[in-house]
Design an enzyme around this catalytic site. Structure first.
Site, PDB file in Angstrom:
ATOM      1  N   ARG A 133     -38.349  43.396  29.568  1.00 31.40           N
ATOM      2  CA  ARG A 133     -37.255  43.027  28.948  1.00 31.40           C
ATOM      3  C   ARG A 133     -36.353  42.207  29.640  1.00 31.40           C
ATOM      4  NH1 ARG A 133     -37.403  46.309  24.227  1.00 31.40           N
ATOM      5  NH2 ARG A 133     -39.114  47.912  23.979  1.00 31.40           N
ATOM      6  N   HIS A 135     -39.344  46.512  16.509  1.00 33.00           N
ATOM      7  CA  HIS A 135     -38.457  46.280  15.589  1.00 33.00           C
ATOM      8  C   HIS A 135     -39.042  45.242  14.683  1.00 33.00           C
ATOM      9  CE1 HIS A 135     -35.906  49.100  17.798  1.00 33.00           C
ATOM     10  NE2 HIS A 135     -35.039  49.072  16.858  1.00 33.00           N
ATOM     11  N   ARG A 140     -32.101  41.339  17.933  1.00 29.11           N
ATOM     12  CA  ARG A 140     -33.001  41.842  18.985  1.00 29.11           C
ATOM     13  C   ARG A 140     -33.012  40.823  20.681  1.00 29.11           C
ATOM     14  NH1 ARG A 140     -33.197  46.806  18.893  1.00 29.11           N
ATOM     15  NH2 ARG A 140     -35.052  46.759  20.156  1.00 29.11           N
ATOM     16  N   HIS A 150     -35.080  41.817  24.151  1.00 28.53           N
ATOM     17  CA  HIS A 150     -36.311  41.005  23.691  1.00 28.53           C
ATOM     18  C   HIS A 150     -36.085  39.693  24.162  1.00 28.53           C
ATOM     19  CE1 HIS A 150     -39.023  44.224  22.347  1.00 28.53           C
ATOM     20  NE2 HIS A 150     -38.100  44.539  21.306  1.00 28.53           N
TER      21      HIS A 150
END
EC number: 3.1.3.9
Length: 358
Positions: free
Chosen positions: A82, A118, A171, A177
């Site tokens: 991440r 997500h 995101r 991300h």
């Protein structure tokens, strides 16, 4: 690898650009990140659709659960970093001058980053909703209806892609991300949803079938984890990184760990199977009241209101195993409430009212 580092560094540049130039849209982007939260499937989308169309509602849970399960397996295989921790640990920046990425309360996800859960959850459930809505218009035969179907098709798929792009940007904006991770998530979600367009058996699945599916998903995931652990590969490698590099320890939530998502989804699938195969469901949703618009509207309103009360039920996190057990029970209770408990109560209320009027 050098190629992956280059991909990550380009992703960091995009994140910096978004955080710098889209600051005015911060509230909207944070909202869209919540829209893409897979947990909304069980608390908002499912209760709406199940009361309108039980076939679509059932498919929605199966798609969400299987999609999130595949997401977990892919995360464990791909070992995706991440952004908020990668910039702190990579060695590609000279003189250790790592870029500064802003973090938010929803940034510190603890699982691996690829593909985005997500984005995958949002695309698969919205794909189911759009195709379900279009299935009503595709039957229209006359010329004016065909034109209306085409306009509806264009409108709904435009909405679909606007939502997916917004979720993806959100995101990336919060530095949870990289761009390639959300793109992979969107298309993986579409593939899972498309696969269930050709799986009618889920509509007639028995409780035994639900339990067998749950057991298989759990044993496979746990077995995969234990086998790699024996090979000295820790699939929970991302959790200490998240704890180390999260700007605020209070933003770390056990609910974002890989096994928390697995338990939550298995609970939801079990609750659906229990509800659909219950006498309360057969009595209420298969009875004469099930065709009434008033019955469905009351069920939707009561389901949404009841499920919001579940948000006030806080699960203790001091013991990890207790958290998983209670999380499973809470997740199972939600579809059971929508499928069996609420419709049965509404059915009983309407029957009592009819008797009084007669």
């Amino acid at each position: 690898s050098t190629k992956m580092d280059l991909l990550h560094s380009n992703g960091v540049l995009i994140i910096q650009h978004l955080q710098r130039d889209y600051r005015a849209y911060q509230d909207f982007l944070n909202f869209m990140s919540h829209v893409g939260d897979p947990r909304n499937i069980f608390s908002i989308y499912f209760p709406l659709w199940f009361q309108l169309n039980q076939v679509v509602g059932t498919k929605m849970i199966w798609v969400a659960v299987i999609g999130d399960w595949f997401n977990l397996i892919f995360k464990w295989i791909l070992f995706g970093h991440r952004p908020y921790w990668w910039v702190q640990e990579t060695m590609i920046y000279p003189n250790q001058s790592s870029p500064c990425l802003e973090q938010f309360p929803i940034t510190c996800e603890t699982g691996p980053g690829s593909p985005s859960g997500h984005a995958m959850g949002s695309s698969c459930v919205w794909y189911v909703m759009v195709t379900a809505a279009l299935s009503y218009t595709v039957r229209w035969k006359d010329k004016s209806a065909v034109t209306l179907h085409r306009l509806t098709w264009s409108f709904l798929w435009s909405i679909f892609w606007i939502i997916q792009i917004s979720v993806c940007i959100s995101r990336v904006f919060i530095a949870t991300h990289f761009p390639h991770q959300v793109i992979l998530g969107v298309f993986a979600g579409i593939l899972v949803a498309q696969a269930f367009e050709h799986t009618p058996a889920i509509q007639t699945a028995s409780l035994r079938m639900y339990m067998k599916t749950n057991l298989f998903l759990f044993i496979f995931a746990l077995g995969f984890y234990l086998v790699l652990k024996l090979l000295d590969i820790d699939l929970l490698w991302s959790v200490p990184k998240a704890k180390k590099w999260c700007a605020n320890p209070d933003w770390i939530n056990i609910d974002t760990t890989p096994f928390a998502g697995l338990v939550r989804n298995l609970g939801a699938l079990f609750g659906l199977g229990l509800g659909i195969n219950s006498e309360m469901f057969i009595t209420s949703c298969k009875g004469k009241n099930s065709c009434k618009i008033s019955f469905r509207i009351l069920c939707i309103a009561a389901s949404l209101a009841t499920l919001q009360l579940y948000n006030f039920v806080t699960i203790p996190t001091y013991t990890e195993y207790l958290f998983y057990i209670l999380s499973f029970c809470k997740s199972a209770a939600m579809p059971l409430t929508v499928v069996a408990l609420v419709p049965y109560c509404v059915h009983s209320l309407m029957r009592t009212t009819e008797k009084k009027l007669n």
